[in-house]
Design an enzyme around this catalytic site. Structure first.
Site, PDB file in Angstrom:
ATOM      1  N   ARG A  77     -52.831  70.585  10.347  1.00  0.00           N
ATOM      2  CA  ARG A  77     -53.233  70.916   8.966  1.00  0.00           C
ATOM      3  C   ARG A  77     -52.510  70.034   7.942  1.00  0.00           C
ATOM      4  NH1 ARG A  77     -53.064  76.587  10.993  1.00  0.00           N
ATOM      5  NH2 ARG A  77     -50.844  76.192  11.004  1.00  0.00           N
ATOM      6  N   ILE A  78     -51.156  69.978   8.038  1.00  0.00           N
ATOM      7  CA  ILE A  78     -50.403  69.247   7.010  1.00  0.00           C
ATOM      8  C   ILE A  78     -50.518  67.729   7.220  1.00  0.00           C
ATOM      9  CG2 ILE A  78     -48.095  68.866   6.025  1.00  0.00           C
ATOM     10  CD1 ILE A  78     -47.506  71.833   6.815  1.00  0.00           C
TER      11      ILE A  78
ATOM     12  N   GLU B  79     -29.383  75.223   8.062  1.00  0.00           N
ATOM     13  CA  GLU B  79     -29.692  75.336   6.630  1.00  0.00           C
ATOM     14  C   GLU B  79     -28.938  76.509   6.032  1.00  0.00           C
ATOM     15  OE1 GLU B  79     -33.980  75.505   6.298  1.00  0.00           O
ATOM     16  OE2 GLU B  79     -34.196  73.451   7.000  1.00  0.00           O
TER      17      GLU B  79
ATOM     18  N   ALA C  15     -42.952  74.190   0.903  1.00  0.00           N
ATOM     19  CA  ALA C  15     -44.073  75.125   0.723  1.00  0.00           C
ATOM     20  C   ALA C  15     -43.992  75.872  -0.601  1.00  0.00           C
ATOM     21  CB  ALA C  15     -44.082  76.117   1.876  1.00  0.00           C
TER      22      ALA C  15
ATOM     23  N   HIS D 195     -35.551  72.673   1.661  1.00  0.00           N
ATOM     24  CA  HIS D 195     -36.657  73.394   2.338  1.00  0.00           C
ATOM     25  C   HIS D 195     -37.611  74.034   1.304  1.00  0.00           C
ATOM     26  CE1 HIS D 195     -37.779  75.389   6.399  1.00  0.00           C
ATOM     27  NE2 HIS D 195     -38.854  75.201   5.640  1.00  0.00           N
TER      28      HIS D 195
ATOM     29  N   CYS E 243     -40.661  66.884   6.924  1.00  0.00           N
ATOM     30  CA  CYS E 243     -40.926  68.079   6.117  1.00  0.00           C
ATOM     31  C   CYS E 243     -41.472  69.161   7.049  1.00  0.00           C
ATOM     32  CB  CYS E 243     -41.953  67.795   5.024  1.00  0.00           C
ATOM     33  SG  CYS E 243     -41.292  66.848   3.665  1.00  0.00           S
ATOM     34  N   ALA E 244     -41.171  69.051   8.351  1.00  0.00           N
ATOM     35  CA  ALA E 244     -41.702  70.026   9.317  1.00  0.00           C
ATOM     36  C   ALA E 244     -40.639  71.079   9.625  1.00  0.00           C
ATOM     37  CB  ALA E 244     -42.170  69.301  10.565  1.00  0.00           C
ATOM     38  N   ARG E 245     -39.799  70.830  10.594  1.00  0.00           N
ATOM     39  CA  ARG E 245     -38.747  71.776  10.959  1.00  0.00           C
ATOM     40  C   ARG E 245     -37.484  71.013  11.300  1.00  0.00           C
ATOM     41  NH1 ARG E 245     -40.623  75.106   8.645  1.00  0.00           N
ATOM     42  NH2 ARG E 245     -41.669  77.022   9.246  1.00  0.00           N
TER      43      ARG E 245
HETATM   44  P1  NAD Z   1     -50.439  72.489  12.939  1.00  0.00           P
HETATM   45  O1  NAD Z   1     -50.266  73.420  14.086  1.00  0.00           O
HETATM   46  O2  NAD Z   1     -51.680  72.591  12.116  1.00  0.00           O
HETATM   47  O3  NAD Z   1     -50.270  70.979  13.436  1.00  0.00           O
HETATM   48  C1  NAD Z   1     -49.290  70.565  14.334  1.00  0.00           C
HETATM   49  C2  NAD Z   1     -49.818  69.316  15.019  1.00  0.00           C
HETATM   50  O4  NAD Z   1     -48.793  68.783  15.862  1.00  0.00           O
HETATM   51  C3  NAD Z   1     -51.020  69.605  15.927  1.00  0.00           C
HETATM   52  O5  NAD Z   1     -52.093  68.740  15.615  1.00  0.00           O
HETATM   53  C4  NAD Z   1     -50.491  69.334  17.347  1.00  0.00           C
HETATM   54  O6  NAD Z   1     -51.505  68.813  18.186  1.00  0.00           O
HETATM   55  C5  NAD Z   1     -49.413  68.307  17.068  1.00  0.00           C
HETATM   56  N1  NAD Z   1     -48.396  68.217  18.105  1.00  0.00           N
HETATM   57  C6  NAD Z   1     -47.829  69.210  18.842  1.00  0.00           C
HETATM   58  N2  NAD Z   1     -46.905  68.698  19.679  1.00  0.00           N
HETATM   59  C7  NAD Z   1     -46.889  67.350  19.461  1.00  0.00           C
HETATM   60  C8  NAD Z   1     -46.137  66.282  20.011  1.00  0.00           C
HETATM   61  N3  NAD Z   1     -45.215  66.493  20.941  1.00  0.00           N
HETATM   62  N4  NAD Z   1     -46.368  65.023  19.550  1.00  0.00           N
HETATM   63  C9  NAD Z   1     -47.290  64.790  18.585  1.00  0.00           C
HETATM   64  N5  NAD Z   1     -48.050  65.779  18.041  1.00  0.00           N
HETATM   65  C10 NAD Z   1     -47.837  67.038  18.469  1.00  0.00           C
HETATM   66  O7  NAD Z   1     -49.127  72.716  12.012  1.00  0.00           O
HETATM   67  P2  NAD Z   1     -48.990  72.479  10.441  1.00  0.00           P
HETATM   68  O8  NAD Z   1     -49.415  73.720   9.723  1.00  0.00           O
HETATM   69  O9  NAD Z   1     -49.581  71.178  10.083  1.00  0.00           O
HETATM   70  O10 NAD Z   1     -47.383  72.417  10.318  1.00  0.00           O
HETATM   71  C11 NAD Z   1     -46.680  71.236  10.707  1.00  0.00           C
HETATM   72  C12 NAD Z   1     -45.189  71.472  10.576  1.00  0.00           C
HETATM   73  O11 NAD Z   1     -44.842  71.760   9.213  1.00  0.00           O
HETATM   74  C13 NAD Z   1     -44.664  72.657  11.386  1.00  0.00           C
HETATM   75  O12 NAD Z   1     -43.407  72.334  11.951  1.00  0.00           O
HETATM   76  C14 NAD Z   1     -44.455  73.739  10.335  1.00  0.00           C
HETATM   77  O13 NAD Z   1     -43.500  74.684  10.744  1.00  0.00           O
HETATM   78  C15 NAD Z   1     -43.969  72.887   9.191  1.00  0.00           C
HETATM   79  N6  NAD Z   1     -44.024  73.505   7.866  1.00  0.00           N
HETATM   80  C16 NAD Z   1     -43.000  73.195   6.995  1.00  0.00           C
HETATM   81  C17 NAD Z   1     -42.992  73.767   5.745  1.00  0.00           C
HETATM   82  C18 NAD Z   1     -41.855  73.453   4.784  1.00  0.00           C
HETATM   83  O14 NAD Z   1     -41.536  74.300   3.966  1.00  0.00           O
HETATM   84  N7  NAD Z   1     -41.277  72.275   4.833  1.00  0.00           N
HETATM   85  C19 NAD Z   1     -44.017  74.653   5.366  1.00  0.00           C
HETATM   86  C20 NAD Z   1     -45.071  74.886   6.244  1.00  0.00           C
HETATM   87  C21 NAD Z   1     -45.074  74.301   7.503  1.00  0.00           C
END
Ligand code: NAD
Length: 523
Positions: free
Chosen positions: A148-149, A258, A279, A276, A227-229
């Site tokens: 998604r992101i 954190e 979002a 962080h 910006c993931a985890r």
């Molecule tokens: P999502 O599930 O929609 O997408 C994750 C993608 O990663 C998927 O397309 C999956 O196929 C791919 N993936 C999984 N394992 C992989 C690997 N080993 N190598 C390459 N690709 C791989 O998730 P999202 O909603 O896009 O969220 C992405 C990240 O952002 C997550 O870690 C989520 O926790 C984080 N997030 C952070 C914040 C923030 O405040 N910074 C807010 C929301 C989400």
């Protein structure tokens, strides 16, 4: 109908609910008040303050849906809700644009040195020549994880005229090319990208998946953004790469610990850090409120919700019939995701023999999908949303039935097509679940522990060298089975081993003469 808003949410969400329900907003409700008032409510909306505990759920009498206006559901006892047949929903898509925009902010800040230039001006300096930046136009973006992101970041970087490379083993070429991105191997992405941005979930596979080796591949001008985890990048290795100038810069919204008190990274000028807040926008909060309000409206008016996090209730008669296959389905799914290579395109499940007559076989199909998709996605995949998640990811799911089967009363055949390999396995659930066929080779494999599956040329000595190599690394073989189509051709060996095979040993096995491939499956 009555809906309780127990935490502060955007007014738009409340307005959405007013057409169908009596909405009570009580955002200072105490745990005791919640237990005593919950019997009156059909739905409850929370953010993170209110804890929907087992006690609250057990006290409820007509509660049908618990909605979390946001993503994480740590404050809801999902298991207790499932046991009581209460749906738990969230709004996972509400933050995608917000996080993508934050990522863009960090990318621009790194490219134009905005945060350090800002600090310098506020310190009374005017160091124009110190802050020479670089344009994004014409540069290459490398996206790790295009869910998604990641997809939203791609769209925005296309508008900046960047070339987009993606590494995500679980998306199809079609999905990537629709967004103008090219799927590449991880190493290629690290070597070619000027800006690398991470959007994968934190899983055992992704934890510390970016460290010394990856920084060594990157250009010395490249920037990396997380910006993931926290925990996906090895922070010690990042510190070294940034301080030695092995890479150009980094942007972190998330840290392994954190807040990152005492983290040496914070002293570096080529690091942009935010607390962080990826979002944190009014719009994400508004969207979360509207999304969950719509879910509640659907459910309370007899429709179905989209972002359901828990399982449906299966009636007792059906449960007795299909329960013996639950473990088999879980193990088949686990086997398939560990042997898949490339982007999964199709999963074809055929129920054979007596099983073909059973009702609700789609639950078993969902069970396989759940095991295949859960390790790779951020959102929890469960029996309710498994089909929809597969469809959203462009995976075709086919379910079939066949009456005849040889040697067993019932058998399940699963074919998984990826763009780099196809896997066909068959399993049975007699006294215990077993795999009885792998890619055309008949086997008889218990579905537990660690398996090493190797394909090799069926000539004398190959089995021996594989065994010797495992012995050198003190990996003990508990059982062995071999299968072949014809003497001298390709053969398959399945070894049950007492411990898993580390990545480096697996690489050594693949390099052995006459060994075509080797894969480890931990069941
Ligand atoms: P999502 O599930 O929609 O997408 C994750 C993608 O990663 C998927 O397309 C999956 O196929 C791919 N993936 C999984 N394992 C992989 C690997 N080993 N190598 C390459 N690709 C791989 O998730 P999202 O909603 O896009 O969220 C992405 C990240 O952002 C997550 O870690 C989520 O926790 C984080 N997030 C952070 C914040 C923030 O405040 N910074 C807010 C929301 C989400």
């Amino acid at each position: 109908m009555k809906v309780l808003i127990a935490d502060q949410i955007n007014e738009k969400g409340i307005d959405e609910l007013k057409d169908i329900a009596d909405v009570v907003v009580q955002t200072d409700i105490t745990p005791e008040e919640l237990v005593s008032s919950i019997p009156d409510y059909d739905a409850i909306v929370v953010r993170s303050r209110t804890k929907v505990t087992r006690e609250v759920i057990e006290a409820s009498q007509k509660l049908k849906i618990i909605a979390r206006a946001g993503v994480g559901v740590d404050n809801v006892d999902v298991e207790a809700a499932t046991e009581k047949g209460i749906m738990v929903v969230n709004a996972p898509e509400s933050t995608s644009i917000t996080v993508a925009e934050h990522t863009m902010g960090i990318i621009l800040s790194l490219a134009r040195k905005i945060s350090i230039a800002d600090k310098s001006v506020k310190e009374g300096k005017w160091e124009k020549s110190k802050f020479m930046g670089s344009e994004l136009a014409g540069k290459t973006l490398g996206v790790i994880g295009m869910g998604r992101i990641g997809s939203q970041v791609v769209k925005r970087c296309k508008a900046f005229d960047m070339k987009i490379l993606v590494n995500d083993p679980y998306i199809t070429e079609e999905v990537a090319s629709r967004l103008g991105a090219t799927i590449v191997e991880r190493d290629t992405l690290f070597e070619e990208a000027d800006v690398i941005t991470i959007h994968v979930p934190l899983t055992p596979e992704t934890k510390h998946s970016i460290g010394k080796a990856e920084f060594a591949l990157m250009k010395d001008t490249a920037c990396i953004i997380n910006c993931a985890r926290g925990g996906i990048i090895n922070e010690e290795d990042l510190y070294q790469a940034l301080s030695e100038g092995a890479i150009g810069g980094a942007g972190l919204d998330v840290f392994e610990k954190e807040p990152p008190e005492g983290n040496p990274l914070l002293a570096l000028d080529n690091l942009v850090a935010t607390p962080h807040i990826g979002a944190s926008t009014m719009e994400a909060q508004r969207d979360a409120a509207i999304i969950v309000a719509k879910e509640i409206k659907e459910v309370l008016t007899g429709g179905t919700a989209r972002n359901v996090l828990n399982m449906p209730v299966i009636d007792p008669e059906t449960l007795i019939l299909i329960k013996p296959y639950f473990e088999l389905m879980t193990k088949l799914g686990r086997f398939l995701i560990q042997t898949a290579q490339g982007n999964i395109k199709e999963i074809d499940v055929t129920y054979c023999g007596e099983l073909a007559e059973f009702p609700k076989l789609d639950i078993l199909t969902r069970m396989i999908l759940q095991e295949i998709l859960n390790p790779i996605l951020t959102e929890p995949v469960n029996l309710v949303n498994a089909m929809a998640v597969a469809e959203n990811r462009g995976i075709t799911v086919i379910e079939g039935k066949r009456c005849e089967v040889h040697g067993f009363d019932s058998l399940i055949r699963v074919e998984m097509k990826s763009d780099k390999n196809d896997m066909v396995i068959e399993g049975v659930s007699t006294k215990e679940p077993k795999i009885v066929l792998i890619n055309g080779y008949k086997v008889d494999v218990e579905t537990e522990g660690h398996l090493l599956i190797s394909s090799y040329k069926d000539i004398p000595g190959v089995i021996g060298i594989i065994g010797t190599k495992l012995g050198e690394h003190e990996i003990n073989i508990a059982k062995m089975q071999v299968g072949r189509q014809e003497p001298g051709g390709e053969a398959v060996m399945v070894l049950k081993i007492d411990s898993t095979v580390p990545e480096n040993v697996l690489d050594e096995l693949k390099e052995l003469e006459n060994v075509y491939d080797a894969v480890v499956v931990n069941l």
